[in-house]
Write a protein that holds these residues in place. Structure first.
Motif, PDB file in Angstrom:
ATOM      1  N   VAL A 115       0.993  -2.822   3.786  1.00 50.52           N
ATOM      2  CA  VAL A 115       1.698  -1.531   3.841  1.00 50.52           C
ATOM      3  C   VAL A 115       1.134  -0.555   2.811  1.00 50.52           C
ATOM      4  CG1 VAL A 115       3.937  -0.401   3.498  1.00 50.52           C
ATOM      5  CG2 VAL A 115       3.809  -2.596   4.716  1.00 50.52           C
ATOM      6  N   CYS A 116       0.785  -1.082   1.609  1.00 47.97           N
ATOM      7  CA  CYS A 116       0.475  -0.214   0.479  1.00 47.97           C
ATOM      8  C   CYS A 116      -0.999   0.163   0.345  1.00 47.97           C
ATOM      9  CB  CYS A 116       0.931  -0.866  -0.822  1.00 47.97           C
ATOM     10  SG  CYS A 116       2.679  -1.354  -0.814  1.00 47.97           S
ATOM     11  N   LYS A 117      -1.894  -0.516   1.072  1.00 50.08           N
ATOM     12  CA  LYS A 117      -3.313  -0.276   0.844  1.00 50.08           C
ATOM     13  C   LYS A 117      -3.722   1.163   1.154  1.00 50.08           C
ATOM     14  CE  LYS A 117      -4.734  -1.874   5.452  1.00 50.08           C
ATOM     15  NZ  LYS A 117      -5.638  -2.759   6.220  1.00 50.08           N
ATOM     16  N   ASP A 118      -3.050   1.797   2.111  1.00 45.63           N
ATOM     17  CA  ASP A 118      -3.391   3.175   2.467  1.00 45.63           C
ATOM     18  C   ASP A 118      -2.424   4.194   1.872  1.00 45.63           C
ATOM     19  OD1 ASP A 118      -5.549   2.296   4.087  1.00 45.63           O
ATOM     20  OD2 ASP A 118      -4.168   1.894   5.747  1.00 45.63           O
ATOM     21  N   ARG A 119      -1.501   3.721   1.005  1.00 48.10           N
ATOM     22  CA  ARG A 119      -0.495   4.639   0.442  1.00 48.10           C
ATOM     23  C   ARG A 119      -0.401   4.467  -1.078  1.00 48.10           C
ATOM     24  NH1 ARG A 119       4.747   3.269   3.971  1.00 48.10           N
ATOM     25  NH2 ARG A 119       5.605   4.930   2.673  1.00 48.10           N
ATOM     26  N   PRO A 120      -1.506   4.585  -1.800  1.00 50.96           N
ATOM     27  CA  PRO A 120      -1.443   4.406  -3.260  1.00 50.96           C
ATOM     28  C   PRO A 120      -0.542   5.435  -3.942  1.00 50.96           C
ATOM     29  CG  PRO A 120      -3.569   5.305  -2.598  1.00 50.96           C
ATOM     30  CD  PRO A 120      -2.881   4.891  -1.343  1.00 50.96           C
ATOM     31  N   GLN A 121      -0.333   6.584  -3.281  1.00 53.32           N
ATOM     32  CA  GLN A 121       0.534   7.604  -3.887  1.00 53.32           C
ATOM     33  C   GLN A 121       1.995   7.159  -3.930  1.00 53.32           C
ATOM     34  OE1 GLN A 121      -1.086   7.856  -1.049  1.00 53.32           O
ATOM     35  NE2 GLN A 121       0.317   8.430   0.609  1.00 53.32           N
ATOM     36  N   ASP A 122       2.376   6.129  -3.136  1.00 52.42           N
ATOM     37  CA  ASP A 122       3.759   5.654  -3.110  1.00 52.42           C
ATOM     38  C   ASP A 122       3.989   4.444  -4.004  1.00 52.42           C
ATOM     39  OD1 ASP A 122       4.518   7.585  -1.252  1.00 52.42           O
ATOM     40  OD2 ASP A 122       3.974   6.334   0.471  1.00 52.42           O
ATOM     41  N   TRP A 123       2.940   3.982  -4.730  1.00 58.28           N
ATOM     42  CA  TRP A 123       3.118   2.818  -5.580  1.00 58.28           C
ATOM     43  C   TRP A 123       4.130   3.137  -6.685  1.00 58.28           C
ATOM     44  CZ3 TRP A 123      -2.532   0.806  -6.666  1.00 58.28           C
ATOM     45  CH2 TRP A 123      -3.107   0.372  -5.443  1.00 58.28           C
ATOM     46  N   GLY A 124       5.078   2.254  -6.848  1.00 58.55           N
ATOM     47  CA  GLY A 124       6.110   2.424  -7.856  1.00 58.55           C
ATOM     48  C   GLY A 124       7.255   3.313  -7.385  1.00 58.55           C
ATOM     49  N   LYS A 125       7.170   3.828  -6.152  1.00 59.47           N
ATOM     50  CA  LYS A 125       8.207   4.729  -5.638  1.00 59.47           C
ATOM     51  C   LYS A 125       9.033   4.086  -4.537  1.00 59.47           C
ATOM     52  CE  LYS A 125       5.462   8.850  -6.702  1.00 59.47           C
ATOM     53  NZ  LYS A 125       4.804  10.055  -6.136  1.00 59.47           N
TER      54      LYS A 125
ATOM     55  N   ALA B  86      10.197   0.239  -2.549  1.00 66.93           N
ATOM     56  CA  ALA B  86      10.386  -1.177  -2.879  1.00 66.93           C
ATOM     57  C   ALA B  86       9.206  -2.040  -2.439  1.00 66.93           C
ATOM     58  CB  ALA B  86      11.678  -1.689  -2.235  1.00 66.93           C
ATOM     59  N   GLU B  87       8.593  -1.679  -1.287  1.00 66.62           N
ATOM     60  CA  GLU B  87       7.485  -2.506  -0.776  1.00 66.62           C
ATOM     61  C   GLU B  87       6.216  -2.363  -1.620  1.00 66.62           C
ATOM     62  OE1 GLU B  87       9.188  -0.403   0.906  1.00 66.62           O
ATOM     63  OE2 GLU B  87      10.138  -1.376   2.634  1.00 66.62           O
ATOM     64  N   CYS B  88       6.130  -1.321  -2.453  1.00 65.60           N
ATOM     65  CA  CYS B  88       4.887  -1.058  -3.195  1.00 65.60           C
ATOM     66  C   CYS B  88       5.127  -0.890  -4.687  1.00 65.60           C
ATOM     67  CB  CYS B  88       4.217   0.202  -2.637  1.00 65.60           C
ATOM     68  SG  CYS B  88       3.804   0.110  -0.885  1.00 65.60           S
ATOM     69  N   PRO B  89       5.532  -1.981  -5.378  1.00 70.86           N
ATOM     70  CA  PRO B  89       5.626  -1.883  -6.836  1.00 70.86           C
ATOM     71  C   PRO B  89       4.219  -1.757  -7.436  1.00 70.86           C
ATOM     72  CG  PRO B  89       5.916  -4.148  -6.143  1.00 70.86           C
ATOM     73  CD  PRO B  89       5.849  -3.335  -4.888  1.00 70.86           C
ATOM     74  N   ILE B  90       4.149  -1.295  -8.684  1.00 69.82           N
ATOM     75  CA  ILE B  90       2.852  -1.185  -9.344  1.00 69.82           C
ATOM     76  C   ILE B  90       2.244  -2.595  -9.468  1.00 69.82           C
ATOM     77  CG2 ILE B  90       1.637  -0.567 -11.477  1.00 69.82           C
ATOM     78  CD1 ILE B  90       2.600   1.827  -9.980  1.00 69.82           C
ATOM     79  N   PRO B  91       1.054  -2.854  -8.904  1.00 75.58           N
ATOM     80  CA  PRO B  91       0.468  -4.199  -8.992  1.00 75.58           C
ATOM     81  C   PRO B  91       0.063  -4.523 -10.425  1.00 75.58           C
ATOM     82  CG  PRO B  91      -1.093  -2.669  -8.012  1.00 75.58           C
ATOM     83  CD  PRO B  91       0.179  -1.922  -8.145  1.00 75.58           C
ATOM     84  N   GLN B  92       0.308  -5.765 -10.809  1.00 78.82           N
ATOM     85  CA  GLN B  92      -0.049  -6.241 -12.144  1.00 78.82           C
ATOM     86  C   GLN B  92      -1.158  -7.304 -12.032  1.00 78.82           C
ATOM     87  OE1 GLN B  92       1.370  -4.939 -14.961  1.00 78.82           O
ATOM     88  NE2 GLN B  92       2.465  -3.539 -13.589  1.00 78.82           N
ATOM     89  N   PHE B  93      -2.104  -7.265 -12.971  1.00 78.16           N
ATOM     90  CA  PHE B  93      -3.251  -8.179 -12.929  1.00 78.16           C
ATOM     91  C   PHE B  93      -3.404  -8.894 -14.263  1.00 78.16           C
ATOM     92  CE2 PHE B  93      -4.038  -4.848  -9.866  1.00 78.16           C
ATOM     93  CZ  PHE B  93      -4.502  -5.546  -8.752  1.00 78.16           C
ATOM     94  N   ALA B  94      -3.952 -10.079 -14.194  1.00 76.98           N
ATOM     95  CA  ALA B  94      -4.228 -10.865 -15.408  1.00 76.98           C
ATOM     96  C   ALA B  94      -5.460 -11.727 -15.163  1.00 76.98           C
ATOM     97  CB  ALA B  94      -3.030 -11.735 -15.765  1.00 76.98           C
TER      98      ALA B  94
END
Length: 421
Positions: free
Chosen positions: A98-108, A110-118
């Motif tokens: 869902v989120c790959k084409d909608r980076p402007q909605d990340w964090g806005k 529920a389906e697209c929280p800000i991705p975290q990496f480690a």
């Protein structure tokens, strides 16, 4: 690094640009290790641990590949860290489809929280520790072998710059055709050179014949030539023995041995062992016929080995087994004056070069004729063909083995075994 840098600069799509900008604000982790759009890939490579180790590994790989090439080995004998970050689990999970084409909605939404990496869990040690333990054990074993005392039993300087060393080492056991690594600290503490043993397992010493080829062998021969008579040679480390294809020679009823120049050394061990087995009437000797071929460029090369053949020749005749060993010596380098000398002594009982009853042949063998003769004399046998010589000869003999092997399993078959030098 170029891909990382271009993504950071926004030269690709919006998704890569958005992922590269993570960690520019608080409470975010980064995916792209390049944190500035003003840097260059070269700067990152030579100023980060990942980059520097990557360069070192690449150079090491280039060195390994080039130094393993035959031309380098013959002419110049002396001569990681990965950035992998994976996405951590979030609640709710980041829906990539869902989120790959909608980076402007990340964090806005529920389906697209800000991705975290480690960084990924370090696993390299699990793959390295086993081989490293085995390697360390092998190095310890070689060091112990190196420290064992080696005494000189005899030092003989043969014609054609061939040095024979007879060495004694406690607890040393060998099989026919095996080789050892020799180290002479007086020449180099790091260089180990392989030499096929010319002694038989039945003897209480190990011997090697060393031809003057290259810096190391030339230095060793020069040191030995300068020794006073009866003196011990320079300190020598012996590591081995190690196995070769020639160990299987007694597994065949019929064996065909082909040596070129100093490549005759493993067959010296084999022929000596056969002599001892006949002397002791060894019932386990399966081999009933041996064909031996030796190719040399100059007459002096025959001298150090002719004594052994003379003993074998006499022994076989006394036991009524003159047909057990068929040997042919080929002189591939000769001139007209030498040919004239041979013609004068053609009717002599013994060969003018070797002193053997079998006369020396001039030129190269006609392998088609030789294989055809062996097949004719052994119509139902499995013939083991063993070579110690150059690759060109190996290619020829391998083709002949295939050509003269019968499809019928009840008839003659040739099996090729080689060790190149």
């Amino acid at each position: 690094m170029e891909w990382y840098n271009n993504s950071r600069r926004g030269e690709y799509d919006i998704l890569s640009t958005t992922l590269s900008s993570l960690d520019d604000t608080a409470n975010e982790t980064y995916l792209n290790p390049i944190r500035s759009a003003s840097t260059t890939p070269t700067y990152v490579v030579f100023t980060t641990i990942a980059g520097i180790t990557g360069v070192i590994i690449t150079l090491a790989l280039i060195l390994i590949i080039t130094s393993s090439m035959e031309v380098i080995r013959r002419s110049y004998f002396e001569v990681f860290w990965r950035i992998v970050r994976s996405q951590t689990t979030t609640d709710p999970p980041h829906n990539f489809s869902v989120c790959k084409d909608r980076p402007q909605d990340w964090g806005k939404i529920a389906e697209c929280p800000i991705p975290q990496f480690a960084g990924g869990f370090p696993q390299t040690w699990m793959w390295v520790i086993g081989p490293m333990v085995l390697y360390l054990c092998e190095r310890v074993l070689r060091f112990i072998r190196y420290m064992q005392t080696v005494r000189y039993r005899k030092i003989v300087m043969h014609p054609s710059k061939v040095l024979e060393l007879q060495l004694v080492k406690a607890g040393f056991k060998m099989e026919v055709g095996q080789y050892v690594f020799l180290n002479c600290p007086a020449i180099s503490q790091l260089e180990w050179h392989p030499f096929t043993m010319t002694s038989a397992p039945e003897e209480d010493f190990l011997s090697v014949h060393i031809r003057s080829v290259g810096d190391w062998t030339q230095k060793l021969i020069s040191m030995v030539e300068e020794l006073p008579e009866g003196a011990q040679g320079p300190k020598m480390g012996v590591d081995g023995p190690f196995g070769t294809a020639s160990e299987d020679v007694f597994d065949y009823e019929v064996s065909m041995l082909v040596g070129a120049g100093i490549g005759v050394t493993p067959f010296a061990s084999i022929l000596k062992s056969i002599w001892y087995k006949f002397k002791d009437s060894n019932p386990k000797l399966r081999t009933r016929k041996i064909y031996f071929y030796w190719l040399c460029r100059e007459t002096h090369a025959f001298e150090w080995f002719a004594d052994l053949l003379q003993v074998l020749e006499k022994e076989m005749e006394e036991r009524g087994m003159g047909d057990f060993l068929t040997y042919k010596l080929f002189l591939t380098g000769w001139d007209h004056s030498h040919a004239a000398h041979v013609m004068v002594h053609f009717d002599d009982d013994k060969d003018v070069i070797t002193g053997l009853k079998q006369k020396t042949h001039y030129g190269r063998p006609n392998w088609d004729k030789e294989f055809e003769q062996i097949r004719k004399e052994n119509p139902t046998s499995v013939v083991g063909t063993f070579l110690c010589g150059p690759q060109v000869l190996a290619t020829t003999l391998e083709k002949k083995c295939i050509k003269y092997s019968d499809v019928d399993p009840r008839k003659t078959k040739f099996y090729f075994n080689k060790e190149n030098f």
